[in-house]
Design an enzyme around this catalytic site. Structure first.
Site, PDB file in Angstrom:
ATOM      1  N   ARG A 185      41.658  84.496  52.908  1.00  0.00           N
ATOM      2  CA  ARG A 185      42.481  84.595  51.692  1.00  0.00           C
ATOM      3  C   ARG A 185      42.986  83.196  51.296  1.00  0.00           C
ATOM      4  NH1 ARG A 185      47.305  83.197  49.466  1.00  0.00           N
ATOM      5  NH2 ARG A 185      48.429  83.777  51.348  1.00  0.00           N
ATOM      6  N   ASP A 186      43.922  82.636  52.052  1.00  0.00           N
ATOM      7  CA  ASP A 186      44.449  81.320  51.674  1.00  0.00           C
ATOM      8  C   ASP A 186      43.381  80.246  51.887  1.00  0.00           C
ATOM      9  OD1 ASP A 186      46.489  79.989  50.496  1.00  0.00           O
ATOM     10  OD2 ASP A 186      47.889  80.114  52.157  1.00  0.00           O
ATOM     11  N   TYR A 238      55.818  88.683  51.574  1.00  0.00           N
ATOM     12  CA  TYR A 238      55.905  87.214  51.473  1.00  0.00           C
ATOM     13  C   TYR A 238      57.097  86.843  50.595  1.00  0.00           C
ATOM     14  CZ  TYR A 238      51.226  85.548  53.047  1.00  0.00           C
ATOM     15  OH  TYR A 238      50.114  85.192  53.765  1.00  0.00           O
ATOM     16  N   GLU A 258      57.590  83.978  48.548  1.00  0.00           N
ATOM     17  CA  GLU A 258      56.930  82.761  48.068  1.00  0.00           C
ATOM     18  C   GLU A 258      57.956  81.664  47.747  1.00  0.00           C
ATOM     19  OE1 GLU A 258      54.735  83.131  44.440  1.00  0.00           O
ATOM     20  OE2 GLU A 258      53.361  81.531  44.987  1.00  0.00           O
ATOM     21  N   THR A 306      55.489  77.266  51.007  1.00  0.00           N
ATOM     22  CA  THR A 306      54.410  77.343  50.015  1.00  0.00           C
ATOM     23  C   THR A 306      53.910  75.971  49.585  1.00  0.00           C
ATOM     24  OG1 THR A 306      55.339  79.413  49.273  1.00  0.00           O
ATOM     25  CG2 THR A 306      53.818  78.333  47.748  1.00  0.00           C
ATOM     26  N   HIS A 343      54.546  80.581  57.665  1.00  0.00           N
ATOM     27  CA  HIS A 343      53.281  80.233  57.012  1.00  0.00           C
ATOM     28  C   HIS A 343      53.393  78.767  56.565  1.00  0.00           C
ATOM     29  CE1 HIS A 343      49.990  81.486  54.015  1.00  0.00           C
ATOM     30  NE2 HIS A 343      50.400  80.340  53.498  1.00  0.00           N
ATOM     31  N   HIS A 399      52.113  74.927  55.288  1.00  0.00           N
ATOM     32  CA  HIS A 399      51.099  74.167  54.537  1.00  0.00           C
ATOM     33  C   HIS A 399      51.167  72.710  54.966  1.00  0.00           C
ATOM     34  CE1 HIS A 399      48.939  76.809  51.769  1.00  0.00           C
ATOM     35  NE2 HIS A 399      50.006  77.584  51.854  1.00  0.00           N
TER      36      HIS A 399
HETATM   37  C1  LIG Z   1      50.988  82.776  48.689  1.00  0.00           C
HETATM   38  C2  LIG Z   1      50.054  82.073  47.722  1.00  0.00           C
HETATM   39  O1  LIG Z   1      49.250  81.314  48.135  1.00  0.00           O
HETATM   40  S1  LIG Z   1      50.130  82.394  46.142  1.00  0.00           S
HETATM   41  C3  LIG Z   1      48.506  82.689  45.649  1.00  0.00           C
HETATM   42  C4  LIG Z   1      48.459  83.950  44.946  1.00  0.00           C
HETATM   43  N1  LIG Z   1      47.086  84.391  44.872  1.00  0.00           N
HETATM   44  C5  LIG Z   1      46.394  84.295  43.761  1.00  0.00           C
HETATM   45  O2  LIG Z   1      46.829  83.783  42.741  1.00  0.00           O
HETATM   46  C6  LIG Z   1      45.051  84.909  43.852  1.00  0.00           C
HETATM   47  C7  LIG Z   1      44.196  84.679  42.679  1.00  0.00           C
HETATM   48  N2  LIG Z   1      44.885  85.081  41.466  1.00  0.00           N
HETATM   49  C8  LIG Z   1      44.305  85.836  40.508  1.00  0.00           C
HETATM   50  O3  LIG Z   1      43.186  86.300  40.646  1.00  0.00           O
HETATM   51  C9  LIG Z   1      45.065  86.051  39.270  1.00  0.00           C
HETATM   52  O4  LIG Z   1      46.021  85.004  39.153  1.00  0.00           O
HETATM   53  C10 LIG Z   1      45.787  87.445  39.186  1.00  0.00           C
HETATM   54  C11 LIG Z   1      44.728  88.532  39.203  1.00  0.00           C
HETATM   55  C12 LIG Z   1      46.708  87.650  40.378  1.00  0.00           C
HETATM   56  C13 LIG Z   1      46.613  87.510  37.907  1.00  0.00           C
HETATM   57  O5  LIG Z   1      45.804  87.065  36.861  1.00  0.00           O
HETATM   58  P1  LIG Z   1      46.271  86.930  35.328  1.00  0.00           P
HETATM   59  O6  LIG Z   1      46.849  88.207  34.893  1.00  0.00           O
HETATM   60  O7  LIG Z   1      45.088  86.388  34.620  1.00  0.00           O
HETATM   61  O8  LIG Z   1      47.472  85.892  35.285  1.00  0.00           O
HETATM   62  P2  LIG Z   1      47.579  84.405  35.820  1.00  0.00           P
HETATM   63  O9  LIG Z   1      46.458  84.058  36.751  1.00  0.00           O
HETATM   64  O10 LIG Z   1      47.809  83.488  34.696  1.00  0.00           O
HETATM   65  O11 LIG Z   1      48.888  84.546  36.703  1.00  0.00           O
HETATM   66  C14 LIG Z   1      50.163  84.440  36.151  1.00  0.00           C
HETATM   67  C15 LIG Z   1      50.885  85.749  35.999  1.00  0.00           C
HETATM   68  O12 LIG Z   1      51.205  86.263  37.315  1.00  0.00           O
HETATM   69  C16 LIG Z   1      52.627  86.520  37.346  1.00  0.00           C
HETATM   70  N3  LIG Z   1      53.077  86.478  38.708  1.00  0.00           N
HETATM   71  C17 LIG Z   1      53.455  85.400  39.441  1.00  0.00           C
HETATM   72  N4  LIG Z   1      53.847  85.810  40.651  1.00  0.00           N
HETATM   73  C18 LIG Z   1      53.707  87.132  40.692  1.00  0.00           C
HETATM   74  C19 LIG Z   1      53.958  88.115  41.679  1.00  0.00           C
HETATM   75  N5  LIG Z   1      54.421  87.778  42.865  1.00  0.00           N
HETATM   76  N6  LIG Z   1      53.683  89.384  41.394  1.00  0.00           N
HETATM   77  C20 LIG Z   1      53.198  89.732  40.171  1.00  0.00           C
HETATM   78  N7  LIG Z   1      52.942  88.852  39.207  1.00  0.00           N
HETATM   79  C21 LIG Z   1      53.207  87.572  39.474  1.00  0.00           C
HETATM   80  C22 LIG Z   1      53.181  85.466  36.436  1.00  0.00           C
HETATM   81  O13 LIG Z   1      54.500  85.749  36.038  1.00  0.00           O
HETATM   82  C23 LIG Z   1      52.198  85.512  35.281  1.00  0.00           C
HETATM   83  O14 LIG Z   1      52.470  86.617  34.474  1.00  0.00           O
HETATM   84  P3  LIG Z   1      52.610  86.464  32.851  1.00  0.00           P
HETATM   85  O15 LIG Z   1      51.270  86.023  32.406  1.00  0.00           O
HETATM   86  O16 LIG Z   1      52.968  87.827  32.430  1.00  0.00           O
HETATM   87  O17 LIG Z   1      53.683  85.453  32.628  1.00  0.00           O
END
Ligand SMILES: CC(=O)SCCNC(=O)CCNC(=O)[C@H](O)C(C)(C)COP(=O)(O)OP(=O)(O)OC[C@H]1O[C@@H](n2cnc3c(N)ncnc32)[C@H](O)[C@@H]1OP(=O)(O)O
Length: 507
Positions: A14-15, A142, A144, A177, A205, A207
């Site tokens: 994942r990460d 988590y 974050e 993070t 966790h 980094h």
């Molecule tokens: C612990 C870590 O390493 S954090 C890493 C998190 N993992 C990832 O991001 C995995 C890959 N991510 C993705 O595939 C995509 O970002 C998705 C599917 C999660 C969301 O995709 P999209 O809807 O296209 O939005 P985008 O990528 O721009 O992400 C931003 C949105 O997520 C929201 N968001 C941020 N944190 C969270 C959370 N913890 N829970 C839900 N939504 C969240 C933001 O507010 C933003 O929403 P908005 O557009 O309504 O303002």
């Protein structure tokens, strides 16, 4: 008193996959998951983020089918989001049983990214946890940006933890993070939390932005953490996560009061497999798994190893399924060279050894790399003797590379005096050459080592009619070795290296 057990949670899938340019196929994810759990004895693994893509969905589904048959479903975790049930639906379809719910661990992220109040966030989190429970999915959470939260909004973090510790949550995951913690702060923050919530399981966790991930992980253990997150080869976004390999070695060697399950002797093979799948090269000086970390370069060190292992530390290569090596170059003394000769089963008298040492130093001075497999050639050259005769000679070849045609080769190879000719095509000139060679070996019922790496470089200091140095890594009967060729043409340099290989394996 028994040792305190530290759970190791590996998040390579994942990460680790958040390393720029890295993407695992579903089959690769399954292979790595199997090795992590069954070969390395990792306690838990995080394999994907929910919702990401169809490929990710298929990867999770495949792993969960295998895990269900093996009874491992509670060891496999998926990162999920506070998204009104979309992640839970995705996980349910994929058969996943543990969500690692991503929530905001700092007021800054909560206010500016989600634009919500703590109360709104907590209500949605409680709903996400309840929905998971209703669907037979367990929850870890988590926080974050928790490390910045502890620095800048500790009242929010503790208010949140007061709420969360009352929820049906199995573990609380505390990420640094952005990799901003220093070890003393990690100890201070985690001590406060483990003291305030003694009955809750916390993971840390780390980094690696400041190269402090392992140091921080160690301080977290000392401060009473129950689990650590790591990745193979320290892969991950930006500077990556805490590397599994060094985290394990440091805990085993320096914190005797805790125990971990991980099987050290399999760390190297899994690290190499992940390197192959990702194409993300392990730096040669990376502790435990880098190419050079068990290589003595200086003559005095090699000599000391002969005298009561004076230059060994506790990181013995055999612990990790590796072997100590002795490099050849301008800092080699005769002790280095003798160690390499022993491995090849060759022996020289003291006078000849001096001459060969001198030649290796000269080559090193010209910035040329010298491999152990070069030794028979150097000996033969320096001593101008019959010490080393080539059984197999590349007598002649034609390499064809023309636009619109597949590259092809005609090769004449002499084996013990008999010349054999073959033609073959390939994806490139060298591939065509190797295919022709394979045909000849097959016809003679001889087995050919497998090529596992091919590196080309221009030795620094070469002039504009630059020489190319090709170093090819082979495996033969489970043994890995390198041969080197030098020529102004890259393919010819590779053929020189290949001819050396043919003769080295026939010694
Ligand atoms: C612990 C870590 O390493 S954090 C890493 C998190 N993992 C990832 O991001 C995995 C890959 N991510 C993705 O595939 C995509 O970002 C998705 C599917 C999660 C969301 O995709 P999209 O809807 O296209 O939005 P985008 O990528 O721009 O992400 C931003 C949105 O997520 C929201 N968001 C941020 N944190 C969270 C959370 N913890 N829970 C839900 N939504 C969240 C933001 O507010 C933003 O929403 P908005 O557009 O309504 O303002």
């Amino acid at each position: 008193m028994g040792k305190r057990k530290i759970e190791i949670m590996d998040t390579t899938l994942r990460d680790g996959e958040q390393t720029s340019g890295v993407s695992f196929s579903a089959a690769e994810k399954l292979t790595i998951a199997q090795l992590l759990l069954e070969e390395l004895h990792i306690d838990r693994i995080e394999i994907a983020s929910a919702r990401v893509s169809e490929g990710e969905f298929q990867g999770v589904k495949g792993i969960m089918e295998w895990a269900t048959a093996k009874g491992y479903t509670d060891k496999i975790e998926v990162l999920s989001f506070v998204d009104g049930g979309v992640s839970i639906e995705w996980m349910k379809k994929a058969g996943a049983k543990v969500q690692n719910l991503l929530t905001k661990g700092s007021l800054n992220h909560l206010t500016h990214q989600l634009k919500k109040t703590p109360e709104q966030h907590f209500t949605e989190i409680a709903q996400a946890i309840a929905l998971a429970k209703a669907n037979n999915i367990e929850t870890n959470v988590y926080l974050e940006d928790w490390s910045n939260g502890m620095r800048n909004s500790p009242e929010y973090v503790f208010h949140y933890l007061d709420f969360l510790t009352q929820q049906p949550v199995k573990r609380i995951l505390l990420p640094d993070t952005l990799g901003v913690l220093i070890p003393s702060e990690t100890f201070e923050f985690i001590s406060k939390i483990t003291a305030k919530y003694p009955n809750t399981h916390f993971d840390f966790h780390a980094h690696n932005d400041y190269d402090l991930s392992v140091a921080n992980a160690i301080e977290a253990v000392k401060a009473g953490i129950h689990g650590l997150h790591v990745t193979v080869n320290g892969m991950g976004e930006r500077a990556g996560n805490a590397p599994l390999e060094s985290t394990v070695a440091v805990i085993n060697d320096f914190i005797p009061e805790v125990s971990i399950n991980v099987k050290e002797s399999s760390l190297y093979s899994v690290s190499k497999l992940v390197e192959t799948f990702t194409g993300y090269r392990i730096p040669a000086n990376k502790p435990i798994v880098g190419d050079n970390v068990f290589t003595q370069t200086a003559g005095i060190h090699a000599d000391g190893d002969n005298k009561n292992n004076l230059y060994f530390n506790d990181l013995l290569p055999e612990r990790f399924g590796r072997k100590r090596k002795y490099a050849l170059g301008k800092t080699s003394g005769k002790a280095n060279i003798e160690k390499n000769l022993q491995e090849l089963g060759l022996q020289l008298n003291q006078e000849d050894l001096k001459l060969v040492t001198q030649r290796i130093i000269e080559l090193g001075d010209k910035k040329e790399t010298v491999t152990k497999e070069d030794l028979p050639y150097i000996i033969s050259d320096v001593l101008d003797s019959q010490t080393y005769e080539e059984r197999i000679i590349v007598e002649s070849y034609v390499l064809v590379h023309a636009k619109g045609m597949r590259p092809s080769t005609t090769l004449c190879l002499k084996i013990d005096g008999e010349t054999i000719e073959e033609n073959a095509q390939g994806d490139g000139q060298f591939d065509a050459f190797m295919n022709a060679l394979a045909k000849i070996y097959k016809s003679k019922k001889m087995s050919l080592p497998k090529l596992i790496d091919y590196a080309v470089r221009i030795p620094p200091g070469s002039s504009s009619d630059a020489l190319c140095e090709t170093i090819i890594t082979w495996t033969n009967n489970g043994k890995e070795f390198k041969t080197r060729g030098l020529d102004s043409d890259q393919t010819v340099a590779a053929i020189v290296a290949t001819q050396k290989m043919l003769n080295v394996v026939s010694i």
